[in-house]
Design a protein around this motif. Structure first.
Motif, PDB file in Angstrom:
ATOM      1  N   LEU A 108       0.834  -1.196   0.000  1.00  0.00           N
ATOM      2  CA  LEU A 108       0.000   0.000   0.000  1.00  0.00           C
ATOM      3  C   LEU A 108       0.872   1.251   0.000  1.00  0.00           C
ATOM      4  N   LEU A 111       2.465   1.689  -3.484  1.00  0.00           N
ATOM      5  CA  LEU A 111       1.496   2.172  -4.467  1.00  0.00           C
ATOM      6  C   LEU A 111       1.157   3.633  -4.215  1.00  0.00           C
ATOM      7  N   VAL A 115       1.758   6.599  -6.909  1.00  0.00           N
ATOM      8  CA  VAL A 115       0.660   7.396  -7.418  1.00  0.00           C
ATOM      9  C   VAL A 115       0.916   8.875  -7.150  1.00  0.00           C
ATOM     10  N   ALA A 116       1.327   9.195  -5.909  1.00  0.00           N
ATOM     11  CA  ALA A 116       1.490  10.598  -5.555  1.00  0.00           C
ATOM     12  C   ALA A 116       2.596  11.249  -6.372  1.00  0.00           C
ATOM     13  N   ALA A 119       1.672  10.764 -10.804  1.00  0.00           N
ATOM     14  CA  ALA A 119       0.477  11.233 -11.497  1.00  0.00           C
ATOM     15  C   ALA A 119       0.622  12.669 -11.952  1.00  0.00           C
ATOM     16  N   ARG A 120       1.146  13.499 -11.112  1.00  0.00           N
ATOM     17  CA  ARG A 120       1.226  14.903 -11.485  1.00  0.00           C
ATOM     18  C   ARG A 120       2.189  15.137 -12.627  1.00  0.00           C
TER      19      ARG A 120
ATOM     20  N   ASN B   5      -5.994  11.446  -9.376  1.00  0.00           N
ATOM     21  CA  ASN B   5      -5.260  10.933  -8.210  1.00  0.00           C
ATOM     22  C   ASN B   5      -6.165  10.198  -7.247  1.00  0.00           C
ATOM     23  N   LEU B   8      -6.982   6.815  -8.570  1.00  0.00           N
ATOM     24  CA  LEU B   8      -5.844   5.893  -8.546  1.00  0.00           C
ATOM     25  C   LEU B   8      -5.552   5.422  -7.132  1.00  0.00           C
ATOM     26  N   ALA B  12      -5.604   1.640  -5.788  1.00  0.00           N
ATOM     27  CA  ALA B  12      -4.477   1.040  -5.093  1.00  0.00           C
ATOM     28  C   ALA B  12      -4.921   0.412  -3.781  1.00  0.00           C
ATOM     29  N   THR B  16      -4.784  -3.531  -2.858  1.00  0.00           N
ATOM     30  CA  THR B  16      -4.068  -4.024  -1.683  1.00  0.00           C
ATOM     31  C   THR B  16      -4.968  -4.876  -0.810  1.00  0.00           C
TER      32      THR B  16
END
Lengths: 180, 100, 211
Positions: A108, A111, A115-116, A119-120, B5, B8, B12, B16
């Motif tokens: 977790l 991921l 993502v953080a 993505a930007r 975001n 996503l 995620a 999980t």
């Protein structure tokens, strides 16, 4: 706080909550029913993403057919409630359980970090544009693309379903005294 | 308006949860349910990205993923039924030996 | 999705009659859902739209000034398949083996009484009225009819709906009950191929005559 955002959080909370309960329940019947609720929440999320065809397909195929299959199998096998791990019979389960939880937390975290961070930077070009969303989500357009660009995959999928049908019937057959 | 975001992160988290379910549960049917959760998380990612880039490909691929998931659930459950008939247990730990 | 109610009701009653009735009923329902959907798909192919209002609107007007443009004249086989599958879906005679009083006590609602039983029966009857209403919209021209202005169309809708419900009741009291294996054979070996062939010919016809 627009209405869309509130709906998103409601559906997301339902989906995550019921999924957690699915993997936390002892009785498999409750797991199946909770998963149906989770699929309903996901269908709501698909509608928020301007994908009504996917939402309806999710309800009809996943919640309406696959979960019925799971329910039938649970009833057919009279699936017992899962017993708690027997400490003296097997050596490693307690440690394995803790290790599994640690791995899940790591997954977790990884991921979330990906993502953080990504993505930007990578996806700055797109946006949730409403007009384009409605244009691409019409069933007519999906049908056109599905039968023209993806026609081969479509036909192969039908063969896949045939194979799955034959395989399921064959595998679940009762083998009598005479070994076939 | 929820951003990409948000979707996503939600995918995620769901993935999980599904993966944790596969690792931690000792009931074959619940393991298959956890696999379905993972597949749904992936579907959500596809649709979110498709929407984000204004392309219908996300939804088309989700269509195929759902079909494959249905086929896989059917065959998986048939296997579970066969295994249950053989050993009388749905605990994966009961299938420790290679001997059938 | 109405399968869930029946299956869970039968299984939770913890009695073998209920469980048998529930499993039979749900197997019957999912078998006839396919023919139901394919008959619906044939209507969609002819009408070219998935919106109920538009499907009904394509059925307004008359051919030769006399015969109304109902879908039932374009899709007689489709109507037969739809109604038969609808009767089977709603567990109504001649397909009501799972509820047969003579064979299985009362099937999956054996153990229920008073309010729960009333709920089941209400739900089943509402289901039948819904199937008739959808059939009226798809095949019988919905709310269109002569002599009345459009805003009073609901009167025609109710008349057509009542005609279909009368047909339901008429069939129930006329035909004997199918045995369960005959019922399943009918659904899979007759109705489903018929629905598929109907869809095929409908699609071919639309492609040839319209385009």
């Amino acid at each position: 706080m627009s209405g869309d955002l509130i709906l998103f959080y409601v559906f997301a909370a339902v989906a995550v909550g019921t999924s957690l309960l699915v993997i936390g329940q002892r009785n498999p019947i409750y797991s199946v029913l909770l998963l149906i609720a989770s699929f309903g929440a996901l269908a709501g999320l698909y509608v928020l993403l301007d994908a009504p065809f996917v939402a309806v397909t999710q309800i009809i195929v996943y919640a309406g057919a696959i979960m019925v299959l799971f329910l039938f199998v649970v009833m057919l096998l009279n699936a017992p409630r899962e017993e708690p791990i027997d400490p003296e019979r097997l050596v490693e389960p307690q440690g394995a359980r803790r290790f599994g939880v640690v791995l899940a937390v790591f997954l977790l975290a990884e991921l979330g970090w990906a993502v953080a961070r990504g993505a930007r930077a990578l996806f700055g070009s797109g946006s949730f544009d409403r007009a384009r969303g409605e244009q691409i989500s019409s069933v007519r357009y999906i049908g056109q693309v599905l039968y023209s660009d993806y026609a081969f995959a479509f036909e192969v999928t039908s063969i896949l379903i045939l194979v799955a049908m034959v395989g399921a019937v064959l595998l679940a057959r009762r083998h009598d005294e005479k070994q076939v | 308006m929820a951003t990409l975001n948000d979707y996503l992160v939600l995918s995620a988290v769901l993935f999980t949860i599904g993966a944790a379910g596969v690792f931690l549960r000792r009931n074959l049917i619940t393991i298959l349910l956890a696999v379905e959760i993972m597949l749904n998380a992936v579907n959500l990612t596809f649709v979110a990205f498709g929407r984000y880039h204004g392309s219908v490909d996300g939804q088309i691929i989700v269509f195929f993923v759902m079909t494959v998931a249905a086929a896989e659930a059917a065959v998986g459950l048939a296997i579970v039924i066969a295994m249950f008939r053989h050993r009388g247990s749905l605990n994966p730990d009961a299938f420790r030996t290679l001997k059938w | 999705m109405s399968v869930y109610g029946i299956v869970l009701a039968g299984w939770s009653s913890n009695s073998k009659y209920s469980l048998l009735g529930a499993l039979r009923s749900s197997a019957q329902m999912i078998s006839y859902e396919l023919s139901y959907g394919l008959a619906l798909a044939s209507v969609l192919v002819v009408a070219g739209s998935m919106s109920l209002r538009e499907i009904v609107d394509t059925q307004s007007g008359y051919w030769l000034g006399v015969i109304p443009r109902w879908m039932i004249f374009l899709q007689p086989v489709g109507f037969f398949v739809f109604l038969t599958a609808g009767i089977a879906e709603t567990n109504r005679a001649p397909f009501d083996f799972p509820e047969a009083e003579q064979e299985l006590v009362a099937g999956y609602h054996t153990e229920y009484s008073s309010m729960s039983f009333a709920m089941f029966f209400l739900a089943e009857y509402v289901n039948r009225v819904t199937v008739s209403a959808v059939a009226t919209d798809l095949f019988l021209g919905g709310w269109h009819g002569p002599f009345l202005p459009e805003s009073w169309g609901w009167i025609w809708f109710l008349i057509k709906l009542s005609a279909l419900l009368f047909l339901y009741i008429w069939i129930r009291w006329t035909l004997p009950r199918y045995r369960y294996d005959q019922l399943m054979a009918f659904g899979w070996k007759f109705l489903l191929p018929l629905a598929v062939v109907n869809l095929l010919f409908t699609a071919a016809g639309v492609l040839y005559f319209v385009r």
